[in-house]
Each structure stands twice: as structure tokens, then as C-alpha cells.
Design a protein around this motif. Structure first.
Motif, short mmCIF file in Angstrom:
data_model
loop_
_atom_site.label_atom_id
_atom_site.label_comp_id
_atom_site.label_asym_id
_atom_site.label_seq_id
_atom_site.Cartn_x
_atom_site.Cartn_y
_atom_site.Cartn_z
N ASN A 1 60.45 48.92 56.11
CA ASN A 1 61.27 47.86 56.03
C ASN A 1 60.38 46.53 56.65
O ASN A 1 60.43 45.54 56.33
CB ASN A 1 62.42 47.95 56.70
CG ASN A 1 63.51 48.98 55.83
OD1 ASN A 1 63.10 49.21 54.60
ND2 ASN A 1 64.34 49.24 56.34
N ALA A 2 60.03 46.74 57.82
CA ALA A 2 59.23 45.99 58.74
C ALA A 2 58.03 45.38 58.04
O ALA A 2 57.72 44.25 58.00
CB ALA A 2 58.90 46.45 60.01
N HIS B 1 58.92 42.84 55.18
CA HIS B 1 59.18 41.37 55.82
C HIS B 1 57.71 40.95 56.03
O HIS B 1 57.63 39.70 55.89
CB HIS B 1 59.91 41.67 57.09
CG HIS B 1 61.21 41.86 56.88
ND1 HIS B 1 62.47 40.71 56.61
CD2 HIS B 1 62.22 43.05 56.83
CE1 HIS B 1 63.28 41.38 56.57
NE2 HIS B 1 63.52 42.63 56.70
N ALA C 1 56.41 39.79 52.74
CA ALA C 1 57.27 38.52 52.17
C ALA C 1 56.80 37.31 53.06
O ALA C 1 56.67 36.15 52.25
CB ALA C 1 58.63 38.90 52.57
N ASP C 2 56.59 37.35 54.23
CA ASP C 2 56.09 36.13 55.03
C ASP C 2 54.51 35.83 54.30
O ASP C 2 54.39 34.60 54.26
CB ASP C 2 55.64 36.62 56.58
CG ASP C 2 55.61 35.40 57.35
OD1 ASP C 2 55.91 34.14 57.00
OD2 ASP C 2 54.83 35.55 58.46
N LEU D 1 63.46 39.69 48.94
CA LEU D 1 63.04 38.72 49.78
C LEU D 1 62.14 37.51 49.22
O LEU D 1 62.28 36.75 49.62
CB LEU D 1 62.17 39.67 50.87
CG LEU D 1 62.84 40.28 51.89
CD1 LEU D 1 61.67 41.22 52.74
CD2 LEU D 1 64.06 39.77 52.96
#
Length: 379
Positions: free
Chosen positions: A74-75, A78, A81-82, A133
Motif C-alpha cells: 500500500n505504501a 502511494h 501515485a506521487d 489513486l
């Protein structure tokens, strides 16, 4: 780079976080109507220390692995996605303008053909979360189909290397220096051989961080201060993997801190100075790679180097020293930043998947034949 034409699938994003565990590299690429690839934007994000440490820890057995792996995935999504947001902003594009993201995931185990003859390869990832995301379709899980077809599941970049760096008048060798070193041999007749050579940044980065607090040896400056320990080098060069015939692939499952510490513990004299170990690790990588070029690409006059190791001037010099008569040069000299090559390869693999075209080369991985790689998670 010549690829099948398709007006529908033009812009792709490729994301790569490799075994060096330094972070994520992403590229925004365009495929022209004639199949030519153009790199438009590049963005990167380092891993936070906590995530880096957890991803490294998950390479070996530990408590509550399934729970920790899920949260690490999950991390990672993210961070991915950034990077995607940054690429879209830089390129002045919207999510709807991108056909798909090719997201490799973070390899934490790679054991092809072991245990039950099939084995496994595990890349932590949450492509469904990344699709949510980013608002872009995601192609992921590239390696398992090749593995299911009897292949190693790696390396997958030689097919991309063929399109970008291949020549019809000479053999070209391409060396990727990530956490692990892998070599692509691109024949003038279109034939391709590719395989993992052995360790690259994985061991050097571990040793550098342990003794200097820095995540990597910038430019190889610390290794350059040391001297090669010939007995330690000889012991490490006896690792059976280094003499295996391809197809072959490896990872931190073999070349990890325990492997290095075992070799150091067997040295008969006083402890070796830390900088000398670093120099010896660089020499191990240089010799393993140079020996494979001599064995499998003896007629190559050019060795194109990509990956973070291409920025290690000491390592590049040692490789060149073992390959007289071969021009050893960064992929930058051939139009692609060395930090962008693998990310671009996974953009290409995502496109292959959407077009229903194979992404592997059986001559490289040993698979039963060409296979469409990847699982699609629609936006």
C-alpha cells in the motif's frame, strides 16, 4: 525503436523500483504512429527510511510477513501515485491522456524453479490501489506468466534493449547495474541473449550504509580509497551462480548481507578494512560482468551501461579495465539517461500487454515460448 503501430495506445507511464531499494523512477513516454518511442518526462522519489528498511527486511523471513507485506505494498502504491502525479504535471497531461501505467512492483523474493519445479517470484504491489489513486489503468504482475511457462521470469528488459540499442551491423552488449547486474547480448541477426550476472549495487550499498551511514557510495569515491583484497575476491568468485550457463536469474535471496558476512567470517587474517571490502565488492561486480561479456559477447565492441551503477565512476573504470578493446559507456551517450531505461522498459511492456503482444523472449528466460505478460487493472 520500431514497434507495432497503434494510434489508440500512445502515451504510457513506466514505474520501476529495483533491488537497489533507492526509490522509484518514473517516465512518461510517447509511442509515435510508426512505433518510435520518445521519452517526454522523468520523475523520481526516494523511499522514506522506514519504507526502505521494511522492504529490505521483507526480503528475508520474519514475523507477521503477510500483514507487513500488504501494508508495504500500500505504501509503495502511494509513492508510485506521487510519481505519476508529478509526471502528469510536468507533461501538462491529464490521467485520461495515458493509456496505462506499467508498474513493476518491488521484488522481495525470486526463487524460480525451486521447491516444486515452478518456484515463485514476488513483487510487492497494489495495482488496484494505484489505479484508484491515479485514475489511470495499471498493468502489473509481469513476471509470473513467464515463470508459469517454465521461464526464469527475468530478466525482462532485453526485449526492450533490442529495440532501443540493437544494431543490424554488429553485436551490442547492454549491462544494467541495479541491485543485481544483468546483461543483454544483442546480435546483428536479431538474436538476443540475456541473464543476470551477479551482484551489483545491492551488496555495495549495504556495506556503504553500514559503515558510512550513506545509502550508496556516490561515484564510487569510497571504494576508490580502498584496496582489493585478493583472497576475499577469490572466495566470492567461487560462488557457483557466477559460472552457471544462462538462462539464469538471481536476487537478494542469494546475494544478501548474510552471504557477504559468511565470506568475511572465513577470512583467515585480521579483519579487512571496510573501505577495502567496498573496493573488493566493486571488483567482484566488475569481474562477474566482464567475464560474462567475454563468454557470451566476445565480438561486442560496445558495452552500454544503464542503471544506477552507471554513475559509479570507480565501478565503470574497473569494468573497462577488464574489457580492453570494448567501449564501455553510459546509456546517456545513446540518448537515454541510465536511471530511466528500466522504467521505460516497463512502459513498453505495458503497451505490449494492451496490444496483446508478447513481452518476453524465450531465448532469454527459457520459457516455453512467447507470452503476453501482465495483468490489467482498468482505471
Amino acid at each position: 525503436m520500431s514497434l507495432p503501430s497503434s494510434g489508440a495506445h500512445r502515451h504510457f507511464i513506466g514505474l520501476m523500483s529495483g533491488t537497489s531499494l533507492d526509490g522509484v523512477d518514473g517516465v512518461l513516454v510517447a509511442f509515435a504512429a510508426d512505433g518510435q518511442l520518445q521519452l517526454l518526462q522523468h520523475a523520481s522519489r526516494p523511499f522514506a527510511d522506514e519504507l526502505r528498511a521494511e522492504l529490505l527486511a521483507l526480503n528475508t523471513a520474519g514475523d507477521n510477513e503477510l500483514h507487513r507485506s500488504a501494508l508495504a505494498a500500500n505504501a509503495l502504491a502511494h509513492v508510485y501515485a506521487d510519481v505519476v502525479r508529478s509526471l502528469l504535471t510536468q507533461g501538462g497531461m491529464a490521467a485520461a491522456d495515458i493509456a496505462a501505467i506499467g508498474a513493476h512492483g518491488q521484488t522481495v523474493r525470486h526463487r524460480p524453479h525451486e521447491f516444486d519445479a515452478t518456484g515463485y517470484t514476488i513483487q510487492l504491489n497494489n495495482p488496484a490501489l494505484l489505479a484508484e489513486l491515479s485514475g489511470v489503468s495499471v498493468v502489473a504482475d509481469f513476471r509470473t506468466r513467464d515463470l508459469a511457462a517454465g521461464g526464469q521470469g527475468a530478466p525482462l528488459v532485453p526485449a526492450f534493449h533490442r529495440g532501443v540499442f540493437g544494431r543490424d551491423d554488429r553485436t551490442v552488449a547492454v549491462l544494467n547495474l541495479g541491485g543485481i547486474a544483468n546483461l543483454s547480448v544483442l546480435r546483428a541477426d536479431g538474436g538476443v541473449l540475456g541473464f543476470d550476472c551477479g551482484p551489483a549495487n545491492a551488496l555495495m550499498d549495504y556495506w556503504c550504509h553500514r559503515h558510512t551511514g550513506q545509502w550508496y557510495d556516490a561515484g564510487g569515491a569510497w571504494a576508490a580509497q580502498g584496496s582489493i583484497d585478493v583472497r576475499l575476491l577469490a572466495a566470492m568468485l567461487r560462488e557457483p551462480f557466477l559460472d552457471l550457463q544462462p538462462p539464469k536469474s538471481t536476487g537478494r535471496d542469494l546475494f544478501n548481507p548474510s552471504w557477504l558476512e559468511q565470506h568475511l567470517a572465513l577470512q583467515p587474517d585480521a579483519p579487512i578494512q571496510a573501505k577495502d571490502v567496498q573496493a573488493t565488492l566493486a571488483e567482484l561486480t566488475a569481474l562477474a560482468c566482464a567475464n560474462d561479456v567475454k563468454r557470451h559477447a566476445a565480438d561486442a565492441k560496445t558495452l552500454i551501461v544503464c542503471g544506477g551503477g552507471a554513475l559509479n565512476h570507480f565501478l565503470m573504470g574497473r569494468i573497462a579495465a577488464h574489457l580492453p578493446g570494448v567501449q564501455v559507456e553510459s546509456s546517456q551517450s545513446h540518448g537515454i539517461d541510465p536511471q530511466q531505461v528500466e522504467a521505460a522498459a516497463f512502459a513498453w511492456l505495458a503497451r505490449q500487454c494492451l496490444l496483446g503482444l508478447p513481452g518476453n523472449l524465450a531465448s532469454v528466460t527459457g520459457a516455453a515460448g512467447p507470452r503476453i505478460l501482465g495483468a490489467i487493472h482498468p482505471a
